[in-house]
Design a protein around this motif. Structure first.
Motif, short mmCIF file in Angstrom:
data_model
loop_
_atom_site.label_atom_id
_atom_site.label_comp_id
_atom_site.label_asym_id
_atom_site.label_seq_id
_atom_site.Cartn_x
_atom_site.Cartn_y
_atom_site.Cartn_z
N ALA A 131 38.03 -26.27 -7.82
CA ALA A 131 39.21 -25.41 -7.95
C ALA A 131 38.95 -24.02 -7.36
O ALA A 131 39.84 -23.44 -6.71
N TYR A 132 37.76 -23.50 -7.60
CA TYR A 132 37.39 -22.17 -7.08
C TYR A 132 37.44 -22.15 -5.55
O TYR A 132 38.02 -21.23 -4.95
N LYS A 133 36.84 -23.16 -4.93
CA LYS A 133 36.82 -23.22 -3.46
C LYS A 133 38.24 -23.36 -2.90
O LYS A 133 38.60 -22.72 -1.90
N LEU A 140 45.79 -19.27 -3.61
CA LEU A 140 46.67 -19.63 -4.74
C LEU A 140 46.07 -19.13 -6.06
O LEU A 140 44.86 -19.05 -6.21
N PRO A 141 46.93 -18.83 -7.05
CA PRO A 141 46.44 -18.44 -8.37
C PRO A 141 45.65 -19.59 -9.02
O PRO A 141 45.98 -20.76 -8.83
N LEU A 142 44.64 -19.22 -9.80
CA LEU A 142 43.75 -20.19 -10.44
C LEU A 142 43.85 -20.06 -11.95
O LEU A 142 43.73 -18.97 -12.50
N HIS A 167 23.83 -20.54 -12.63
CA HIS A 167 25.06 -21.01 -13.26
C HIS A 167 25.96 -19.83 -13.65
O HIS A 167 27.17 -19.86 -13.41
N LEU A 168 25.36 -18.82 -14.26
CA LEU A 168 26.13 -17.65 -14.67
C LEU A 168 26.81 -16.96 -13.49
O LEU A 168 27.96 -16.54 -13.58
N LYS A 169 26.07 -16.85 -12.40
CA LYS A 169 26.62 -16.18 -11.22
C LYS A 169 27.86 -16.90 -10.70
O LYS A 169 28.89 -16.26 -10.41
N LEU A 170 27.79 -18.22 -10.62
CA LEU A 170 28.95 -18.98 -10.16
C LEU A 170 30.09 -18.91 -11.16
O LEU A 170 31.25 -18.70 -10.79
N GLU A 171 29.76 -19.06 -12.46
CA GLU A 171 30.82 -19.03 -13.47
C GLU A 171 31.54 -17.69 -13.49
O GLU A 171 32.77 -17.63 -13.60
N LYS A 172 30.79 -16.59 -13.35
CA LYS A 172 31.41 -15.26 -13.33
C LYS A 172 32.35 -15.11 -12.14
O LYS A 172 33.46 -14.56 -12.25
N ILE A 174 33.99 -17.45 -10.65
CA ILE A 174 35.17 -18.28 -10.89
C ILE A 174 36.10 -17.60 -11.88
O ILE A 174 37.32 -17.52 -11.66
N VAL A 175 35.55 -17.07 -12.98
CA VAL A 175 36.37 -16.41 -13.99
C VAL A 175 37.02 -15.15 -13.44
O VAL A 175 38.19 -14.84 -13.73
N GLU A 176 36.29 -14.40 -12.63
CA GLU A 176 36.84 -13.17 -12.03
C GLU A 176 37.99 -13.48 -11.08
O GLU A 176 38.93 -12.68 -10.95
N LEU A 177 37.92 -14.62 -10.41
CA LEU A 177 39.00 -14.99 -9.50
C LEU A 177 40.23 -15.50 -10.24
O LEU A 177 41.35 -15.39 -9.76
#
Length: 417
Positions: A131-133, A140-142, A167-172, A174-177
């Motif tokens: 979804a992030y990619k 588009l909004p996520l 993992h944290l780096k990727l999750e952050k 995604i959440v920020e986007l």
């Protein structure tokens, strides 16, 4: 508005992870939100009746990763997990081979269906990556739907700090986007916020609920001759210690008060290993009190719950962040619940619906005390059952889906309105 929903699992998968996603699909249409589904479940892509049942505008199937299936079949995945070696090899999880295929199919789905937003539910967190990619590339909004925490999960063990940071780096990112993040409960949201060090209460709560059609059609009377305690569902490895304490608590009262199988019975229905259940009950010397019901239909399950005098739920520490759907089955079944755990946030739901329940600490002595107290009340015909069914309606899946739909419409303007 049309959304692309990314859900690795989707009915008729047997795993419950797909039912939350399907409830959104089922009820979003009345909120003028159409769904194009991106999933690994081939059956839904071939079954027009299922697509109609869940109001799917289109289905885009992506071949599943067989790594998990093959890994367990040939034992090497269990070996890797035992020593946390899987975290070195698979990122973000064992489903990662699905990511590239899903991104390619997702791009096509967005282009063909005039998608206006992306909604994704996880785990597996490979779906978040997809979804992030797609959101990055399309603009588009996520919308993120956490059914479990990711980096803050008590079930995900990171063997090295640098792996956790990965993992944290990727999750952050995604959440920020994300335009909107939701979770199944307050404690789950807190675990996500704490692990990511993001502002408190930035995650909206959408509880799991029950489908209106789950309401029992028939009514059954309570057992009056034998005090009947029931558990319907599965025990997982995290529950075994608490179940062992329940068995010990049952053993304490049967020995102390000379109770026999004519006085009290423990019923179990589900697919948990019978050897595990037998071993635990035998060690507590209460195996003779077990009535094994096998694996029951939904209708028979409803009957068992209604006829029982006490039903119980196990909440081991760190497993209490999500409100289990079994709780709704119990609430609909006119039950008295025994909740074995420290009190947790989502029990506010039980208070809100005026459910009759009793709390016991995860200790044999406290469980024994509560069991004996309920037994005495039952003998005097004073044990209280049920909840406020009108208040319970607030938590059906339609209302939960409506709440999410309203949040989405607040954050994402509908180009057609």
């Amino acid at each position: 508005m049309r959304l692309l929903l990314i859900s690795y699992f989707f009915p008729p998968d047997k795993l419950v992870g797909g039912y939350r996603a399907s409830s959104f699909c089922k009820y979003f249409k009345k909120k003028n939100i159409e769904i194009s589904l991106l999933t690994s479940n081939k059956v839904i892509s071939e079954d027009q009746d299922l697509q109609k049942k869940y109001n799917l505008s289109s289905v885009h199937w992506v071949k599943r990763s067989r790594l998990r299936e093959i890994g367990y079949k040939f034992k090497f995945l269990a070996f890797l997990e035992l020593f946390d070696l899987d975290k070195y090899l698979f990122f973000p999880d064992v489903y990662f081979p699905w990511i590239g295929r899903a991104i390619r199919k997702g791009k096509k789905a967005i282009k063909e269906n005039n998608i206006e937003g992306i909604l994704v539910t996880a785990p597996p967190f490979s779906c978040f990556t997809v979804a992030y990619k797609l959101a990055q590339k399309s603009g588009l909004p996520l919308i993120l739907d956490y059914r479990d925490p990711w980096s803050g999960s008590p079930f995900i063990s990171f063997p090295k700090e640098f792996i956790k940071k990965r993992h944290l780096k990727l999750e952050k990112k995604i959440v920020e986007l994300a335009t909107l993040s939701v979770s199944v409960g307050e404690k789950c949201a807190n675990m996500i916020e704490e692990s990511l060090n993001i502002p408190k209460k930035t995650i909206e709560i959408i509880y799991n609920g029950y489908f209106p059609e789950d309401i029992p059609k028939n009514l059954f009377e309570k057992e009056r001759k034998i005090f009947t305690i029931s558990f319907v569902g599965n025990f997982y490895s995290a529950h075994q210690s608490t179940f062992r304490n329940f068995a010990k608590g049952l053993g304490i009262i049967t020995k102390k008060h000379n109770l026999t199988e004519e006085d009290i019975v423990f019923q179990y229905a589900g697919s948990t290993s019978r050897s595990m259940i037998k071993r635990i009950l035998q060690s507590a010397e209460v195996y003779s009190f077990l009535k094994d019901l096998g694996y029951l239909s939904k209708e028979k399950t409803n009957e068992i719950i209604q006829r029982s005098n006490l039903v119980f739920l196990l909440y081991p520490k760190n497993v209490d962040y999500a409100l289990p759907t079994k709780l709704y089955d119990y609430a609909l079944g006119n039950s008295h619940m025994l909740l074995i755990s420290e009190k947790v946030d989502h029990w506010e739901v039980l208070d809100d619906i005026n459910q009759n329940y009793t709390q016991a600490l995860d200790k044999p002595e406290d469980i024994a005390e509560k069991l004996w107290g309920k037994y005495l009340k039952w003998r005097k015909d004073e044990l209280e059952y049920g909840c406020d069914k009108v208040k319970l309606r607030r938590y059906n899946r339609k209302n939960m889906a409506d709440k999410l739909a309203n949040l989405i419409k607040e954050r994402i303007p509908d180009s057609k309105e």
